[in-house]
Write an enzyme that holds these catalytic residues in place. Structure first.
Site, PDB file in Angstrom:
ATOM      1  N   CYS A   2      40.707  37.548  34.764  1.00  0.00           N
ATOM      2  CA  CYS A   2      40.455  36.340  35.533  1.00  0.00           C
ATOM      3  C   CYS A   2      41.574  35.334  35.340  1.00  0.00           C
ATOM      4  O   CYS A   2      42.501  35.518  34.562  1.00  0.00           O
ATOM      5  CB  CYS A   2      39.135  35.706  35.088  1.00  0.00           C
ATOM      6  SG  CYS A   2      37.746  36.860  35.071  1.00  0.00           S
ATOM      7  N   LEU A  51      38.070  38.476  38.579  1.00  0.00           N
ATOM      8  CA  LEU A  51      38.271  39.876  38.932  1.00  0.00           C
ATOM      9  C   LEU A  51      37.153  40.638  38.244  1.00  0.00           C
ATOM     10  O   LEU A  51      37.118  40.737  37.019  1.00  0.00           O
ATOM     11  CB  LEU A  51      39.642  40.371  38.457  1.00  0.00           C
ATOM     12  CG  LEU A  51      39.946  41.855  38.678  1.00  0.00           C
ATOM     13  CD1 LEU A  51      39.970  42.198  40.155  1.00  0.00           C
ATOM     14  CD2 LEU A  51      41.279  42.239  38.015  1.00  0.00           C
ATOM     15  N   SER A  52      36.209  41.167  39.014  1.00  0.00           N
ATOM     16  CA  SER A  52      34.991  41.761  38.447  1.00  0.00           C
ATOM     17  C   SER A  52      35.283  43.140  37.878  1.00  0.00           C
ATOM     18  O   SER A  52      35.740  44.039  38.595  1.00  0.00           O
ATOM     19  CB  SER A  52      33.904  41.864  39.527  1.00  0.00           C
ATOM     20  OG  SER A  52      33.595  40.589  40.040  1.00  0.00           O
ATOM     21  N   ILE A  54      33.257  44.246  34.518  1.00  0.00           N
ATOM     22  CA  ILE A  54      32.009  44.608  33.844  1.00  0.00           C
ATOM     23  C   ILE A  54      30.904  43.704  34.367  1.00  0.00           C
ATOM     24  O   ILE A  54      31.114  42.505  34.578  1.00  0.00           O
ATOM     25  CB  ILE A  54      32.153  44.461  32.317  1.00  0.00           C
ATOM     26  CG1 ILE A  54      33.162  45.501  31.779  1.00  0.00           C
ATOM     27  CG2 ILE A  54      30.826  44.621  31.606  1.00  0.00           C
ATOM     28  CD1 ILE A  54      33.488  45.349  30.310  1.00  0.00           C
ATOM     29  N   ASN A  73      38.800  34.495  30.213  1.00  0.00           N
ATOM     30  CA  ASN A  73      39.700  35.470  30.826  1.00  0.00           C
ATOM     31  C   ASN A  73      39.914  36.594  29.825  1.00  0.00           C
ATOM     32  O   ASN A  73      40.359  36.345  28.694  1.00  0.00           O
ATOM     33  CB  ASN A  73      41.047  34.803  31.157  1.00  0.00           C
ATOM     34  CG  ASN A  73      42.117  35.821  31.536  1.00  0.00           C
ATOM     35  OD1 ASN A  73      41.835  36.866  32.095  1.00  0.00           O
ATOM     36  ND2 ASN A  73      43.359  35.499  31.222  1.00  0.00           N
ATOM     37  N   SER A 361      47.729  51.107  29.553  1.00  0.00           N
ATOM     38  CA  SER A 361      49.175  51.243  29.382  1.00  0.00           C
ATOM     39  C   SER A 361      49.494  51.650  27.947  1.00  0.00           C
ATOM     40  O   SER A 361      48.638  51.613  27.073  1.00  0.00           O
ATOM     41  CB  SER A 361      49.875  49.918  29.714  1.00  0.00           C
ATOM     42  OG  SER A 361      49.869  49.046  28.592  1.00  0.00           O
ATOM     43  N   GLY A 362      50.758  52.001  27.730  1.00  0.00           N
ATOM     44  CA  GLY A 362      51.212  52.335  26.386  1.00  0.00           C
ATOM     45  C   GLY A 362      51.912  51.196  25.686  1.00  0.00           C
ATOM     46  O   GLY A 362      52.551  51.407  24.653  1.00  0.00           O
TER      47      GLY A 362
END
Length: 628
Positions: A2, A51-52, A54, A73, A361-362
């Site tokens: 978010c 940004l949904s 969970i 966030n 990501s790594g």
């Protein structure tokens, strides 16, 4: 994932106009395209763009329960365990997400709640009963948080700087010290800001503001300690390391939306994908970008891993000269940012977002487990330094380095000038220069006398020297890693991933930065991290049952961007134009004829100044957007 923003009046609970919050959160709408919320109360206001990930249909923010409000966030990966602990104490939950855990956790544990959290986060808590605003950032700085004090006495905060700049009372004045830092490193570190008066809450810190009191400095709540050592065989330590890597990966696979992974074909991303495939009940979605120049293209390695673990693999080829993104990156980073791999990272996030909402990501393994070539070099240089008294070493290697010819064009073994000069320096000073882009000598050529006077002795490298000197550490490689984790990781790597992923509404997660894994890696003997000219030695050994040797032990490539070639080709005119930039002239900071000579030397092949020219180009574009 978010974007958050807010206002708090410490002196007296003045009303907060929601109209002040709307532009602050609208400027960050890309971070949360699924909805926005605003909440105000006497003396405080929060705004949230969601940004949904969970509890997609629930957990609206800002979230309020009685006297406590939260604006959050990030992700709390152990929220279910914390939820059970709170329920056992009689707490009744209204939602199924992780945000409510923060709300009730604050009420029960206060700031000590931070030590219970496993995750990436930046959040604000307002406690009306206590009259406080609490701002906190995760241990390693995965999620950003900016704040400032306004002329009317209010404290404003936002995920990104653009959220603060949307407030009409924020003054836009450039800070020359941040320009020095940026030219040294290619990014503005977390303890600096290109806009004077705006602060970044440091990683692993919180800020507790009490009504009726002045704003205190942030307080550190977490640090990584390299001063202790694990004991045992390589086999046992490797098993434990792998178990912690596995925990980091599986805990980050919880999501109510499509999830996948970035896959470059390097050790780190390949290891993450291997551990995801071990756990996932379905094929892992992997995303790779390649380049149209063979020397920069790693797709064949990524395809090897995709076949080995039967992933649902997608890839896209982009041009190696994809500099059309310059203005897009300038807009999303706010501050000047010259890590040219951001171009490729943006394209990778763009591809991933077409298929998933969350990507693992790594990132972080190089910092946590000594994976950079500079770590190997530093360890070797420190062994040489130990053979000579400091005065003799300085005279011997310093003299050799000064007279050895600079040969950017030559094969690497013949480019000894930098190594000789480094050996003549203190180890921390040499490492500070090794992580830099534009040397102190080059900056002295570029800066005007007025700029040097305005800097007042401020020197970018000093923060690295201080971090290494004061590190809780036992070994030179410990000190280098500690400084990287504190400065380079949040300032460059995590900023790059956050801004490029959020630009397209994608949540990126870094399982190899699980703090429990980082803490364990810091306790490994130095020889388990760097051995035989190899960084990440124990990690590679632990992954041998999963990954082919040509993946584990091939030379590190990363997202290489041919910027030096650009400034002798398609961007040659841009380099020449910098000498005549009206904006750079107005700052009074630079000796523009010197910049012209640097561009001409590069274009003619007499020297390689590609990275410095890229820095200057990105600086000019950022200054224009921020201050023109």
């Amino acid at each position: 994932m978010c974007g958050i923003a807010g206002l708090f009046h410490p002196a007296t609970p003045k009303p907060v106009d929601p109209a002040r919050l709307r532009p602050m959160i609208a400027a960050q709408a890309h971070r949360g395209p699924d909805g926005q919320g605003i909440w105000t109360a006497p003396g405080v206001g929060f705004a949230h763009a969601r940004l949904s990930i969970i509890d997609v249909e629930g957990s609206p923010q800002p979230m309020v329960d009685g006297e406590v409000a939260v604006c959050f966030n990030g992700e709390i990966y152990n929220y279910r365990d914390l939820r059970g602990e709170l329920q056992a104490k009689g707490v009744v939950f209204r939602t199924d997400g992780d945000t409510e855990v923060l709300l009730h956790g604050w009420r029960l544990w206060g700031p000590a709640m931070l030590h219970r959290l496993v995750g990436m986060f930046a959040f604000a808590v307002h406690d009306a009963r206590a009259g406080t605003l609490f701002l906190a950032r995760d241990r390693l700085g995965v999620k950003p948080l900016h704040w400032t004090e306004l002329p009317d006495g209010a404290v404003a905060f936002a995920s990104e700087m653009k959220g603060l700049l949307a407030h009409p009372l924020v003054r836009r004045r450039p800070d020359i010290r941040a320009v020095e830092d940026y030219l040294a490193f290619g990014y503005v570190p977390d303890d600096a800001s290109i806009v004077a008066g705006i602060h970044k809450l440091p990683a692993g810190h919180f800020l507790l503001i009490e009504r009726g009191r002045s704003v205190p400095p942030p307080r550190r709540w977490w640090d990584v300690d390299f001063s202790n050592r694990e004991t045992g065989t390589a086999a046992r330590l490797g098993e434990e390391l792998l178990a912690r890597m596995r925990d980091g990966v599986t805990s980050r696979m919880v999501a109510d939306v499509p999830l996948g992974a970035f896959l470059s074909g390097g050790v780190d991303s390949s290891g993450v994908v291997a551990l995801m495939a071990e756990t996932s009940p379905r094929a892992v979605r992997t995303c790779t970008i390649g380049f149209d120049e063979a020397g920069h293209d790693e797709r064949s390695y990524a395809q090897t891993i995709a076949r080995r673990f039967a992933t649902d693999h997608v890839e896209r080829v982009v041009r190696a000269d994809d500099f059309a993104l310059i203005d897009t990156l300038v807009a999303h980073f706010d501050e000047p940012f010259a890590d040219a791999s951001a171009l490729a990272t943006y394209r990778l996030c763009e591809l991933a977002r077409e298929h998933v909402t969350v990507a693992l990501s790594g990132d972080g393994a190089d910092e946590a487990m000594a994976g950079y070539r500079r770590h190997v070099f530093h360890a070797g240089e420190e062994r040489v330094r130990g053979l000579f008294p400091a005065d003799l070493r300085s005279r011997l290697f310093g003299t050799l380095g000064r007279y050895y010819p600079k040969a950017d064009w030559a094969p690497r073994p013949l480019r000894a000038k930098t190594t000789l000069l480094a050996l003549g320096l203190d180890g921390a000073e040499a490492y500070a220069r090794a992580v830099g882009v534009t040397s102190p000598e080059m900056r002295a050529r570029l800066f005007s006398a007025e700029a040097r006077a305005a800097l007042g002795g401020h020197r970018a490298e000093d923060r690295y020297v201080a971090a290494m000197r004061d590190a809780p550490a036992r070994d030179p490689i410990d000190r280098a890693q500690y400084a990287d984790l504190k400065i380079w990781l949040p300032g460059d790597i995590l900023t790059k991933t956050d801004r490029t992923s959020m630009a397209v509404g994608l949540e990126a997660r870094e399982p190899l930065l699980d703090h429990r894994l980082v803490e364990y890696a810091a306790r490994l003997p130095a020889a388990m991290r760097v051995r035989g000219g190899q960084g990440k030695w124990l990690m590679k050994k632990a992954l041998e049952p999963y990954l082919p040797r040509d993946i584990l032990y091939r030379p590190k490539m990363g997202f290489v961007t041919p910027i030096s070639a650009w400034f002798r080709g398609a961007l040659a005119d841009e380099a020449a134009r910098l000498e005549h930039s009206g904006l750079l002239r107005e700052t009074g900071w630079f000796q523009l004829p010197e910049l012209g000579r640097i561009a001409a030397d590069h274009r003619a092949g007499r020297a390689d100044h590609g990275r410095t020219l890229w820095q200057m180009l990105m600086l000019e574009r950022s200054l224009k957007r921020l201050f023109a």
